[in-house]
Design a protein around this motif. Structure first.
Motif, PDB file in Angstrom:
ATOM      1  N   GLU A  34     -20.105  -1.256   9.742  1.00 16.42           N
ATOM      2  CA  GLU A  34     -19.757  -0.883   8.367  1.00 16.42           C
ATOM      3  C   GLU A  34     -20.911  -1.187   7.407  1.00 16.42           C
ATOM      4  N   ALA A 122     -12.776  -6.368   6.439  1.00 19.41           N
ATOM      5  CA  ALA A 122     -13.999  -5.914   7.125  1.00 19.41           C
ATOM      6  C   ALA A 122     -13.587  -4.857   8.140  1.00 19.41           C
ATOM      7  N   PHE A 123     -14.505  -3.911   8.396  1.00 17.66           N
ATOM      8  CA  PHE A 123     -14.223  -2.864   9.383  1.00 17.66           C
ATOM      9  C   PHE A 123     -15.090  -3.068  10.617  1.00 17.66           C
ATOM     10  N   ASN A 124     -14.515  -2.781  11.775  1.00 17.19           N
ATOM     11  CA  ASN A 124     -15.273  -2.735  13.028  1.00 17.19           C
ATOM     12  C   ASN A 124     -14.950  -1.416  13.724  1.00 17.19           C
ATOM     13  N   GLN A 125     -15.891  -0.924  14.511  1.00 16.04           N
ATOM     14  CA  GLN A 125     -15.565   0.187  15.402  1.00 16.04           C
ATOM     15  C   GLN A 125     -14.798  -0.387  16.594  1.00 16.04           C
ATOM     16  N   LYS A 127     -14.202  -1.423  20.194  1.00 17.87           N
ATOM     17  CA  LYS A 127     -15.158  -1.770  21.252  1.00 17.87           C
ATOM     18  C   LYS A 127     -14.869  -1.037  22.568  1.00 17.87           C
ATOM     19  N   HIS A 134     -11.096  -0.774  13.361  1.00 10.24           N
ATOM     20  CA  HIS A 134     -10.378  -2.053  13.265  1.00 10.24           C
ATOM     21  C   HIS A 134     -10.526  -2.587  11.846  1.00 10.24           C
ATOM     22  N   LEU A 136     -10.181  -5.871   9.796  1.00 13.89           N
ATOM     23  CA  LEU A 136     -10.023  -7.327   9.931  1.00 13.89           C
ATOM     24  C   LEU A 136      -9.777  -7.908   8.541  1.00 13.89           C
ATOM     25  N   LYS A 139      -8.286 -14.456   9.284  1.00 12.74           N
ATOM     26  CA  LYS A 139      -7.773 -14.818  10.601  1.00 12.74           C
ATOM     27  C   LYS A 139      -6.576 -13.961  11.017  1.00 12.74           C
ATOM     28  N   GLU A 140      -6.236 -12.984  10.185  1.00 13.22           N
ATOM     29  CA  GLU A 140      -5.083 -12.135  10.525  1.00 13.22           C
ATOM     30  C   GLU A 140      -5.394 -11.259  11.729  1.00 13.22           C
ATOM     31  N   LYS A 141      -4.326 -10.821  12.375  1.00 11.02           N
ATOM     32  CA  LYS A 141      -4.500  -9.945  13.532  1.00 11.02           C
ATOM     33  C   LYS A 141      -5.079  -8.613  13.057  1.00 11.02           C
ATOM     34  N   PRO A 142      -6.088  -8.083  13.738  1.00 11.38           N
ATOM     35  CA  PRO A 142      -6.689  -6.826  13.290  1.00 11.38           C
ATOM     36  C   PRO A 142      -5.686  -5.668  13.314  1.00 11.38           C
TER      37      PRO A 142
END
Lengths: 156, 420
Positions: A34, A122-125, A127, A134, A136, A139-142
């Motif tokens: 991101e 936050a964003f993730n691609q 995996k 994803h 995020l 600490k929460e579940k994605p």
């Protein structure tokens, strides 16, 4: 002569038809990571690496009802494999999915992800190569998102 | 029923797996940013490096960076474009080699010091790990003690925890001083021969590894351990020896640190604080030793007067035996014999000669001569409660005489067979 004319017309029209339907696929638009963009006083953001710049005032107004105090907002943006832009920011309750259009970004979907606003989104691609983004938040579940909404986690 | 159970187990397993996987998900952006930040710091450190130690430390940090971010190589290869992860590492290593060359530093020296620095880092992380583990163990011990449970299971787990904690504390103490050794070995020169800038660098190296903080923590943990467990003679033998070893190590290190911190009054004070803490720890070990030894006598109802040092111990034990010998006529033989048996079997043979005397003698608390004095006194006591050898021989002789006399009479009485 007549036959030659008909044949020539057919070949030309085939070529013309072929040109207009030429497609390259599949295309992977996804950004590996991101971008975190700081909004300036005029509501503009610029992403130097992937060369995209736009004004986010309407988006901020949609989320907060305020399009004046926009400076310093940290916009998080990522592009998925199909080319849709996912945007959010700290304190946002939603993730906005935009499709690119001629000279503009069109809202495809507004996804409600939090009732109180996210503290540190936050964003993730994905995996595993799935076409998800994803989301995020500390600490929460994605939450797994697609252009049509929440696919896993959070409240659908 | 079986299917339901299997489903529940499966559900729990899935929940656990997903909990672990989401707990581990980090933001790719943060990973990328943090790699870039560390990389820039390394690059900057190379620019300002002046000594072989600094170059070695940077070299170790480059290796650590590679190790830390290797799992994210695929991500970094993309985000670092047009470079990639390996290229970036090659670049920073090249930058370091160039800087070393410019400073006239030989690679061999860097490698040698880097190996020591790796040891320092490993020991430092192990010390930290053990410190956390010890904190948790201590809490568990305190909770178990507070529960006042007396069942065998609780007693066993308490003993196991105490043994584990003792071994952990001892291992950490050793690691701290090994770590300090590895730090000082990196500076070839005598510490006093270092100039102010070099001293400053050694000081910051020591600071980075929290040497004084770890030493203070170690002393505190040792004292807390001492106060929170009931000890036997064998435990104390180990504890006294650990304390002496620690004090001896500090005796070697303290003056070196005082030289390093000569310009930093605050840090120099810390060195003095360690001295004070160490003295207090020594006093607590002494007190624990005498308390435990005093308890050994009271536990067996032996009225030895309380003592607080080696001389008092010898004098009071001898005094007790003297009283027992002198007051022999005032009590029955059975009572005297019982006190003697308790002393010899449970205290003298069971604990004093086997455990305590070696401990007291090896730590120069009681001399061999003093031990001999007590031993001699015990022998005198024995002869006063047991019949002496001469008496025993007389009794045996009398018994034999009586038996012979009886046999003789019997033979005399036996009628002679008639003569044919």
């Amino acid at each position: 002569m007549k036959t030659f004319f008909v044949l020539s017309c057919s070949v030309l029209s085939l070529i013309a038809f072929g040109c207009s339907s030429l497609t390259l696929s599949p295309v992977h638009y996804q950004w590996p990571v991101e971008s975190v963009l700081s909004v300036d006083g005029k509501g503009n953001v610029e992403e130097p690496r992937n060369f995209i710049a736009f004004n986010v005032k309407p988006l901020l107004f949609e989320e907060t009802g305020d399009s004046v105090h926009v400076s310093g907002v940290e916009l998080r943006i990522i592009r998925d494999v199909d080319g849709y832009y996912f945007m959010t920011a700290p304190k946002f309750k939603n993730v906005y999915v935009f499709a690119s259009d001629e000279g503009k970004l069109k809202l495809e979907k507004k996804i409600v992800v939090s009732e109180t606003g996210m503290a540190s989104p936050a964003f993730n691609q994905d995996k595993e190569g799935r076409p998800y983004i994803h989301l995020l938040n500390g600490k929460e579940k994605p939450i797994l998102l697609s252009k049509s909404g929440i696919q896993q986690g959070g409240q659908k | 029923m079986k299917t339901i159970r299997q489903s529940i187990i499966l559900a729990i397993a899935v929940m656990m797996v997903s909990a672990v996987s989401f707990a581990q998900e980090q933001s790719d952006y943060e990973i990328s940013q943090s790699f870039n930040k560390s990389y820039k710091e390394l690059s900057k450190a190379i620019e300002t490096a002046q000594t072989v130690q600094e170059c070695a430390e940077i070299s170790v940090n480059i290796d650590a960076l590679e190790k830390e971010y290797m799992p994210h190589k695929a991500l970094l290869d993309k985000t670092l474009y047009p470079d990639d992860f390996q290229k970036k590492l090659d670049m920073v290593r090249g930058q370091l080699a160039y800087a070393q060359n410019k400073l006239g530093i030989i690679q061999e020296a860097v490698t040698k010091i880097a190996a020591l620095e790796v040891q320092v880092k490993e020991l430092s992380s192990q010390v930290e790990k053990l410190s956390n583990e010890n904190g948790a163990l201590l809490k568990e011990i305190q909770t178990l003690r507070a529960s006042n449970a007396q069942d065998q299971k609780t007693v066993d787990s308490l003993n196991a925890l105490v043994a584990k904690l003792r071994s952990n504390i001892s291992a950490r103490d050793k690691m701290i001083f090994a770590m300090v050794d590895s730090i000082f070995m990196q500076y070839d020169k005598n510490i006093e021969g270092l100039n102010d800038v070099e001293k400053q660098k050694v000081a910051s190296h020591i600071e980075r590894n929290s040497v004084i903080g770890n030493i203070k923590k170690s002393i505190v943990d040792n004292v807390v351990f001492l106060e929170s467990t009931s000890l036997t003679g064998k435990d104390l033998a180990t504890i006294v020896s650990e304390q002496k070893k620690f004090a001896a190590e500090w005796k070697g290190l303290g003056p070196k640190l005082a030289v390093i911190y000569v310009a930093q009054k605050d840090r120099a004070k810390e060195v003095n604080t360690v001295d004070t803490m160490l003295t207090a720890w020594g006093a607590k070990v002494d007190a624990a030793l005498w308390n435990t030894l005093n308890r050994l006598f009271t536990k067996h109802n032996l009225t030895v007067k309380p003592f607080n040092d080696g001389n008092e111990f010898v004098a009071n034990v001898i005094g007790f035996i003297d009283d027992e010998i002198q007051n022999a006529n005032q009590r029955t033989e059975v009572a005297r014999s019982e006190v003697y048996s308790v002393f010899v079997d449970s205290v003298w043979n069971g604990e004093l000669t086997a455990t305590w005397m070696p401990l007291l003698q090896s730590n120069s608390i009681v001399t061999e001569t003093q031990f001999g004095q007590i031993k001699a006194k015990v022998d005198v006591w024995r002869s006063s409660v047991e019949p002496g050898h001469t008496t025993l021989y007389v009794i045996i002789a009398l018994v034999v005489l009586v038996v012979l006399l009886l046999l003789y009479r019997r033979m005399k009485k036996t009628p002679k067979p008639p003569v044919v």
